[in-house]
Scaffold this active site. Sequence first.
Site, mmCIF file in Angstrom:
data_model
loop_
_atom_site.group_PDB
_atom_site.id
_atom_site.type_symbol
_atom_site.label_atom_id
_atom_site.label_comp_id
_atom_site.label_asym_id
_atom_site.label_seq_id
_atom_site.Cartn_x
_atom_site.Cartn_y
_atom_site.Cartn_z
ATOM 1 N N LYS A 1 0.812 -1.219 0.000
ATOM 2 C CA LYS A 1 0.000 0.000 0.000
ATOM 3 C C LYS A 1 0.844 1.267 0.000
ATOM 4 C CE LYS A 1 -3.866 2.219 2.407
ATOM 5 N NZ LYS A 1 -4.853 2.094 3.518
ATOM 6 N N HIS B 1 -8.906 -7.551 7.367
ATOM 7 C CA HIS B 1 -8.403 -6.283 7.901
ATOM 8 C C HIS B 1 -8.836 -6.081 9.351
ATOM 9 C CE1 HIS B 1 -6.271 -2.592 6.873
ATOM 10 N NE2 HIS B 1 -7.097 -1.952 7.664
ATOM 11 N N ARG C 1 -6.198 -6.958 11.791
ATOM 12 C CA ARG C 1 -5.226 -5.871 11.954
ATOM 13 C C ARG C 1 -5.748 -4.862 12.978
ATOM 14 N NH1 ARG C 1 -1.093 -3.202 9.031
ATOM 15 N NH2 ARG C 1 -1.392 -0.969 8.694
ATOM 16 N N HIS D 1 2.218 2.496 9.522
ATOM 17 C CA HIS D 1 1.539 3.700 9.054
ATOM 18 C C HIS D 1 2.559 4.796 8.768
ATOM 19 C CE1 HIS D 1 -2.467 2.458 11.150
ATOM 20 N NE2 HIS D 1 -2.367 1.970 9.936
ATOM 21 N N TYR E 1 -7.681 4.455 15.134
ATOM 22 C CA TYR E 1 -7.948 3.262 15.932
ATOM 23 C C TYR E 1 -8.286 3.590 17.381
ATOM 24 C CZ TYR E 1 -6.237 0.409 12.067
ATOM 25 O OH TYR E 1 -6.087 -0.187 10.848
#
Length: 418
Positions: free
Chosen positions: A284, A358, A361, A384, A393
């Site tokens: 990503k 996901h 995660r 990130h 989060y």
Amino acid sequence: MLENQDIHSAILAIMEGLTREGKSPKTLKTYATSFNSFENYLKDNGIKSIDESMCLEYIYLKTGQRFSSFGCVTSDCRVDYRMRPLSLLLYYLENGHFCNKVRKTKPKFICPPSFESEYEAFCEELIYRGYRKSTIESNTQKTQLLIMYLNEQGVTSSNDITILHVECYLKTLKNYAIKYIGTFLYVFRNFFSFLYNRGYIDQDIASMLPKVRTPRNASIPYVWSKEDLQKLLGAIDREDPKGKRDYAILLIAIRLGLRIGDIRSLKLSSIDWNRKTISLIMIKTGQPIELPLLPDVGWAIIDYLQNGRPATNSECLFVRHKAPFNAFGDRNAFSRELHRYILKAGLHLPGNQQHGMHSLRSTLAGNMLDVKAPLPIISETLGHQSINTTGLYLKIDIEGLRKCAIDPEEVFAIENTL
């Protein structure tokens, strides 16, 4: 049609083939039991030859469920127990050799001649722009669907396309999530902008397309309970080669929080056994990340490499377990396998939340918040680029949010004193 002796010989050949594939003793016993039941049925009813319709009648007799063919999809293990062995048997009797469902490849898209020139030019433009492979695939696949729809509607030229044609196609997606429909609108806006700027169409259809607002990360990420994770992993048959692979994949997602795309792309060389680390370039972000090779993850990978991974020339750590045993496709999200283990574990997860790969995660992020791990550490673990992304989060930390809650009565009391 073949006689019973030929059927019995075919079953023996199939069992030998399954053994060569490395199926676990438990799996082999399941196939043998199913075949034995079927042979007894043939003997008791004096049946000398079989075909697909006869086998489907047998399945109906044993399960109470009717199917039009063996190509039907079912998540019922009772049905699979009957269908899979008979599917292999019918293939063997028809073709004379064992084949455990060689994967079918998707037929190549053949563009209608009336759209061929602009479609090929659009594909070249996507490559020229430097889009990632997955982005190019998303654009081309959705454009292909639209082109095929237009062709079926009798549209013979790009310049004949109207906004009404596009709206009618979008109505066929009405049962899908808004976010998913938004991806089609993004692609169509991209495609029609290209056509307009290149002179293929006279109308600027892209500017007429409806805009769908899908707030980024508007929902609260789903977090699995420790009990559900244990049940999920416990539902995997770790004696089966494919089970060894799936266990290692899920354990990596749970313990290290890697995205499924990064797990798919792991190479044998990604693991440094001496330093006990896993290193890769994240799909990503294109950024490198190095994670510790935790003991349970390491042993799961070793078990798969030594006792489960089929012989293949692929450099990928995890491969498909159906011929030709190559790497997973770029669009494989492992969702079907995860759903199967959820059903097998008897888990009842909330239907109004996403609980795909996901979410595992998200669960790691939630667990790290529970033990008061600093946000920069969580951000580094998840790979990130911005700590603001990790901050999303924080919505998982319900207890932490409760501490931030404001007491309305206290606020009103302060206002009254002013």
